[in-house]
Design a protein around this motif. Structure first.
Motif, PDB file in Angstrom:
ATOM      1  N   LEU A  32       0.849  -1.181   0.000  1.00 23.65           N
ATOM      2  CA  LEU A  32       0.000   0.000   0.000  1.00 23.65           C
ATOM      3  C   LEU A  32       0.887   1.234   0.000  1.00 23.65           C
ATOM      4  CD1 LEU A  32      -3.260   0.566   1.948  1.00 23.65           C
ATOM      5  CD2 LEU A  32      -1.489   2.329   2.007  1.00 23.65           C
ATOM      6  N   PHE A  33       0.547   2.184  -0.848  1.00 24.13           N
ATOM      7  CA  PHE A  33       1.339   3.400  -1.032  1.00 24.13           C
ATOM      8  C   PHE A  33       0.452   4.617  -0.814  1.00 24.13           C
ATOM      9  CE2 PHE A  33       4.929   1.342  -3.224  1.00 24.13           C
ATOM     10  CZ  PHE A  33       4.343   0.154  -3.617  1.00 24.13           C
ATOM     11  N   TRP A  34       1.046   5.656  -0.267  1.00 23.74           N
ATOM     12  CA  TRP A  34       0.399   6.963  -0.196  1.00 23.74           C
ATOM     13  C   TRP A  34       1.223   7.959  -1.022  1.00 23.74           C
ATOM     14  CZ3 TRP A  34      -4.247   8.260   1.803  1.00 23.74           C
ATOM     15  CH2 TRP A  34      -4.843   7.411   2.752  1.00 23.74           C
ATOM     16  N   TYR A  35       0.499   8.777  -1.785  1.00 20.98           N
ATOM     17  CA  TYR A  35       1.118   9.840  -2.579  1.00 20.98           C
ATOM     18  C   TYR A  35       0.386  11.147  -2.283  1.00 20.98           C
ATOM     19  CZ  TYR A  35       3.141   6.118  -5.521  1.00 20.98           C
ATOM     20  OH  TYR A  35       3.824   5.017  -5.989  1.00 20.98           O
ATOM     21  N   GLN A  36       1.107  12.231  -2.424  1.00 21.53           N
ATOM     22  CA  GLN A  36       0.525  13.567  -2.270  1.00 21.53           C
ATOM     23  C   GLN A  36       0.622  14.290  -3.609  1.00 21.53           C
ATOM     24  OE1 GLN A  36       2.939  16.734  -0.475  1.00 21.53           O
ATOM     25  NE2 GLN A  36       1.308  17.088   1.010  1.00 21.53           N
ATOM     26  N   GLN A  37      -0.493  14.841  -4.073  1.00 18.50           N
ATOM     27  CA  GLN A  37      -0.487  15.581  -5.334  1.00 18.50           C
ATOM     28  C   GLN A  37      -0.935  17.011  -5.078  1.00 18.50           C
ATOM     29  OE1 GLN A  37      -2.945  14.094  -8.557  1.00 18.50           O
ATOM     30  NE2 GLN A  37      -1.800  15.276 -10.075  1.00 18.50           N
ATOM     31  N   ALA A  38       0.013  17.929  -5.057  1.00 18.34           N
ATOM     32  CA  ALA A  38      -0.312  19.349  -4.919  1.00 18.34           C
ATOM     33  C   ALA A  38      -0.885  19.859  -6.236  1.00 18.34           C
ATOM     34  CB  ALA A  38       0.944  20.130  -4.537  1.00 18.34           C
ATOM     35  N   LEU A  39      -1.583  20.958  -6.158  1.00 14.08           N
ATOM     36  CA  LEU A  39      -2.238  21.527  -7.337  1.00 14.08           C
ATOM     37  C   LEU A  39      -1.227  21.814  -8.443  1.00 14.08           C
ATOM     38  CD1 LEU A  39      -4.993  22.507  -8.382  1.00 14.08           C
ATOM     39  CD2 LEU A  39      -4.378  24.791  -7.561  1.00 14.08           C
ATOM     40  N   GLY A  40      -1.504  21.288  -9.616  1.00 16.33           N
ATOM     41  CA  GLY A  40      -0.634  21.547 -10.753  1.00 16.33           C
ATOM     42  C   GLY A  40       0.652  20.746 -10.769  1.00 16.33           C
ATOM     43  N   GLN A  83      -1.507  22.610   8.052  1.00 15.33           N
ATOM     44  CA  GLN A  83      -1.059  23.888   7.537  1.00 15.33           C
ATOM     45  C   GLN A  83      -1.600  24.060   6.116  1.00 15.33           C
ATOM     46  OE1 GLN A  83       0.835  25.978   9.536  1.00 15.33           O
ATOM     47  NE2 GLN A  83       0.476  24.402  11.089  1.00 15.33           N
ATOM     48  N   GLN A  84      -1.601  25.295   5.636  1.00 18.76           N
ATOM     49  CA  GLN A  84      -2.139  25.543   4.300  1.00 18.76           C
ATOM     50  C   GLN A  84      -1.362  24.770   3.232  1.00 18.76           C
ATOM     51  OE1 GLN A  84      -2.422  29.898   3.965  1.00 18.76           O
ATOM     52  NE2 GLN A  84      -4.650  29.648   4.063  1.00 18.76           N
ATOM     53  N   GLU A  85      -0.077  24.590   3.442  1.00 18.47           N
ATOM     54  CA  GLU A  85       0.711  23.881   2.438  1.00 18.47           C
ATOM     55  C   GLU A  85       0.386  22.389   2.378  1.00 18.47           C
ATOM     56  OE1 GLU A  85       2.063  25.612   4.973  1.00 18.47           O
ATOM     57  OE2 GLU A  85       3.680  24.467   5.952  1.00 18.47           O
ATOM     58  N   ASP A  86      -0.429  21.913   3.321  1.00 17.51           N
ATOM     59  CA  ASP A  86      -0.847  20.514   3.276  1.00 17.51           C
ATOM     60  C   ASP A  86      -2.008  20.305   2.302  1.00 17.51           C
ATOM     61  OD1 ASP A  86      -0.525  20.258   6.897  1.00 17.51           O
ATOM     62  OD2 ASP A  86       1.001  20.097   5.320  1.00 17.51           O
ATOM     63  N   ARG A 112      -9.328  14.954  -1.524  1.00 17.15           N
ATOM     64  CA  ARG A 112      -8.894  16.348  -1.717  1.00 17.15           C
ATOM     65  C   ARG A 112      -8.985  17.057  -0.382  1.00 17.15           C
ATOM     66  NH1 ARG A 112      -8.050  19.638  -5.919  1.00 17.15           N
ATOM     67  NH2 ARG A 112      -8.917  18.105  -7.373  1.00 17.15           N
ATOM     68  N   LEU A 113      -7.843  17.449   0.155  1.00 24.37           N
ATOM     69  CA  LEU A 113      -7.785  18.161   1.437  1.00 24.37           C
ATOM     70  C   LEU A 113      -7.553  19.639   1.176  1.00 24.37           C
ATOM     71  CD1 LEU A 113      -7.539  18.288   4.552  1.00 24.37           C
ATOM     72  CD2 LEU A 113      -5.098  17.839   4.264  1.00 24.37           C
ATOM     73  N   THR A 114      -8.399  20.450   1.744  1.00 20.86           N
ATOM     74  CA  THR A 114      -8.250  21.905   1.670  1.00 20.86           C
ATOM     75  C   THR A 114      -8.100  22.425   3.091  1.00 20.86           C
ATOM     76  OG1 THR A 114      -9.622  22.014  -0.315  1.00 20.86           O
ATOM     77  CG2 THR A 114      -9.248  24.074   0.885  1.00 20.86           C
ATOM     78  N   VAL A 115      -7.006  23.114   3.338  1.00 19.03           N
ATOM     79  CA  VAL A 115      -6.763  23.683   4.657  1.00 19.03           C
ATOM     80  C   VAL A 115      -6.935  25.194   4.569  1.00 19.03           C
ATOM     81  CG1 VAL A 115      -5.148  23.913   6.560  1.00 19.03           C
ATOM     82  CG2 VAL A 115      -5.168  21.819   5.194  1.00 19.03           C
ATOM     83  N   LEU A 116      -7.870  25.698   5.347  1.00 26.43           N
ATOM     84  CA  LEU A 116      -8.178  27.133   5.292  1.00 26.43           C
ATOM     85  C   LEU A 116      -7.374  27.922   6.313  1.00 26.43           C
ATOM     86  CD1 LEU A 116     -12.056  26.831   4.954  1.00 26.43           C
ATOM     87  CD2 LEU A 116     -10.354  27.080   3.132  1.00 26.43           C
TER      88      LEU A 116
END
Lengths: 116, 114
Positions: A32-40, A83-86, A112-116
């Motif tokens: 099992l793998f986890w990846y993070q994909q930031a916008l763009g 944090q917002q960068e998350d 999709r995680l959005t941190v305000l």
């Protein structure tokens, strides 16, 4: 014929909150793998489990990120004090077996995680 | 270190034109795998192709074709007679054998204009 599922599909958190993202891999899949994909951006590796053992966590960006897979099936990615960068899409993938040769990874739809 | 470079950030072509997406990779492994994935606006990653480093034979699947050249460390993807439904972000990626994590490029956003 269920594929990899992830929940929630969308999560909005206030900065400083803790979040937990769940991944249900395909039944019987060992890896099992986890990846993070930031916008763009392209997905970036976070961590990897073989059964319940976390064999590689070199991609976790900080000690606020923690992943577990206690029974070797479902996995949870926890982010503390967000944090917002998350803000990103968090993708989970699973594969059947770890061996010589290639083990195809099947990707979930992402959270999709959005941190305000 | 492993790295995948997709120099084209964004491409726009008119429907029915051919378009090639470039991919250059770096790895010290002698055995590795190369991939292309499609990510439509809905967000899921759609697997398109996997290539073993020992197999340099080019592949064609319908309107899609792939050109793997080890000498230039490139794995380019061509869509022939493009269609609006081909509009998406396309990722080139690389994986070793022992270490199964996939290294993705930054992606090329493809717009097919009607």
């Amino acid at each position: 014929g269920a594929g990899v599922s992830q929940s929630p599909r969308y999560k909005v958190a206030k900065r400083g909150q803790d979040v937990a993202l769940r991944c249900d891999p395909i039944s019987g899949h060992v890896s099992l793998f986890w990846y993070q994909q930031a916008l763009g951006q392209g997905p970036e590796f976070l961590t990897y489990f073989q059964n319940e053992a976390q064999l590689d966590k070199s991609g976790l960006p900080s000690d606020r990120f923690f992943a577990e897979r206690p029974e070797g099936s479902v996995s949870t990615l926890k982010i503390q004090r967000t944090q917002q960068e998350d803000s990103a899409v968090y993708l989970c993938a699973s594969s059947l077996v770890v061996a010589e040769g290639y083990n195809e990874q099947f990707f979930g739809p992402g959270t999709r995680l959005t941190v305000l | 270190a492993q790295k995948v470079t997709q120099a084209q950030t964004e491409i726009s072509v008119v429907e029915k034109e051919d378009v090639t997406l470039d991919c250059v990779y770096e790895t010290r492994d002698t055995t590795y795998y190369l991939f292309w994935y499609k990510q439509p606006p809905s967000g899921e990653l759609v697997f398109l192709i996997r290539r073993n480093s020992f197999d340099e034979q080019n592949e064609i699947s319908g309107r899609y074709s792939w050109n793997f050249q080890k000498s230039t460390s490139s794995f380019n993807f061509t869509i022939t007679a493009s269609q609006v439904v081909d509009s998406a972000v396309y990722f080139c990626a690389l994986s070793g054998v022992r270490d199964d994590k996939i290294i993705f490029g930054k992606g090329t956003r493809l717009h097919i204009l009607p």
